[in-house]
Write an enzyme that holds these catalytic residues in place. Structure first.
Site, PDB file in Angstrom:
ATOM      1  N   GLN A  26       0.840  -1.204   0.000  1.00  0.00           N
ATOM      2  CA  GLN A  26       0.000   0.000   0.000  1.00  0.00           C
ATOM      3  C   GLN A  26       0.874   1.253   0.000  1.00  0.00           C
ATOM      4  O   GLN A  26       1.783   1.381   0.824  1.00  0.00           O
ATOM      5  CB  GLN A  26      -0.909   0.019   1.232  1.00  0.00           C
ATOM      6  CG  GLN A  26      -1.829   1.211   1.238  1.00  0.00           C
ATOM      7  CD  GLN A  26      -2.729   1.274   2.465  1.00  0.00           C
ATOM      8  OE1 GLN A  26      -3.486   2.211   2.584  1.00  0.00           O
ATOM      9  NE2 GLN A  26      -2.670   0.318   3.362  1.00  0.00           N
ATOM     10  N   LYS A  77      -8.319   2.513  -2.068  1.00  0.00           N
ATOM     11  CA  LYS A  77      -9.212   2.584  -0.914  1.00  0.00           C
ATOM     12  C   LYS A  77      -9.642   4.036  -0.750  1.00  0.00           C
ATOM     13  O   LYS A  77      -8.804   4.944  -0.764  1.00  0.00           O
ATOM     14  CB  LYS A  77      -8.490   2.118   0.348  1.00  0.00           C
ATOM     15  CG  LYS A  77      -9.354   2.224   1.611  1.00  0.00           C
ATOM     16  CD  LYS A  77      -8.642   1.726   2.848  1.00  0.00           C
ATOM     17  CE  LYS A  77      -7.624   2.725   3.299  1.00  0.00           C
ATOM     18  NZ  LYS A  77      -6.988   2.407   4.578  1.00  0.00           N
ATOM     19  N   CYS A 100      -7.106   7.419   4.445  1.00  0.00           N
ATOM     20  CA  CYS A 100      -6.591   7.680   5.792  1.00  0.00           C
ATOM     21  C   CYS A 100      -7.121   9.018   6.316  1.00  0.00           C
ATOM     22  O   CYS A 100      -6.959  10.058   5.673  1.00  0.00           O
ATOM     23  CB  CYS A 100      -5.072   7.687   5.800  1.00  0.00           C
ATOM     24  SG  CYS A 100      -4.392   7.935   7.464  1.00  0.00           S
TER      25      CYS A 100
END
Length: 185
Positions: free
Chosen positions: A65, A136, A95
């Site tokens: 990632q 993501k 995040c």
């Protein structure tokens, strides 16, 4: 898939959980990319499984990632990860940490569909076509209104799949999660 969380899902935890079973794939904790190419040692520290075919001792695959706000440095770091044996590259646009967002990474990128597209497309074009590029996201930064547009930009840029954390950045991790968005994706 096991959700990657900084400070929680390091290689020891990945190995332990893969021995217990029930997880089909892992994603490493994020490797923060600014403006430079990380040395191989940084990749091995973040993902020692690169030395074993990017799999845990039990054979569970692991993607590397990356987190950052600039397409070219992300692309060259993705190339290095793949050269070292990464089975896939996951891009973190989810995040919520203040430090990460203040330094142009994570969920702050959800404010711009164009930036998401450029980053995913640049990374996708930089590595071999058979290596998955995944992303993501959260529903948005502070409002889910652009969520579908962000998802479409990521898909059009060539992402293999998209993982959605069903909260905004400002929601953090507190309940509830807004699962009703998933069918719209």
């Amino acid at each position: 898939l096991l959700a990657p969380m900084e400070g929680v899902v390091d290689w020891v935890m990945r190995d332990t959980l893969s021995q217990i079973g029930g997880i089909d794939q892992f994603v490493t904790e994020f490797l923060r990319v600014t403006d430079k190419l990380h040395p191989e040692s940084v990749f091995y520290r973040n993902c020692p499984e690169l030395k074993t075919g990017s799999r845990t001792r039990n054979g569970t695959p692991i993607f590397v990632q990356l987190l950052g706000g600039h397409a070219e440095p992300l692309a060259v770091n993705a190339q290095r990860a793949v050269k070292l044996g990464a089975l896939g590259i996951d891009l973190n646009f989810g995040c919520p940490a203040k430090t990460v967002n203040r330094h142009d990474g994570g969920a702050t990128l959800l404010k711009s569909c164009d930036r998401l597209y450029t980053i995913v497309k640049t990374v996708r074009d930089a590595i071999p076509a058979h290596i998955p590029v995944t992303a993501k996201i959260r529903l948005g930064f502070d409002d889910p209104a652009k969520c579908l547009e962000n998802a479409q930009a990521i898909e059009e840029a060539g992402a293999t799949w998209l993982t959605v954390h069903c909260r905004t950045k400002t929601d953090g991790y507190k309940p509830p999660a807004y699962w009703e968005w998933i069918p719209r994706m």
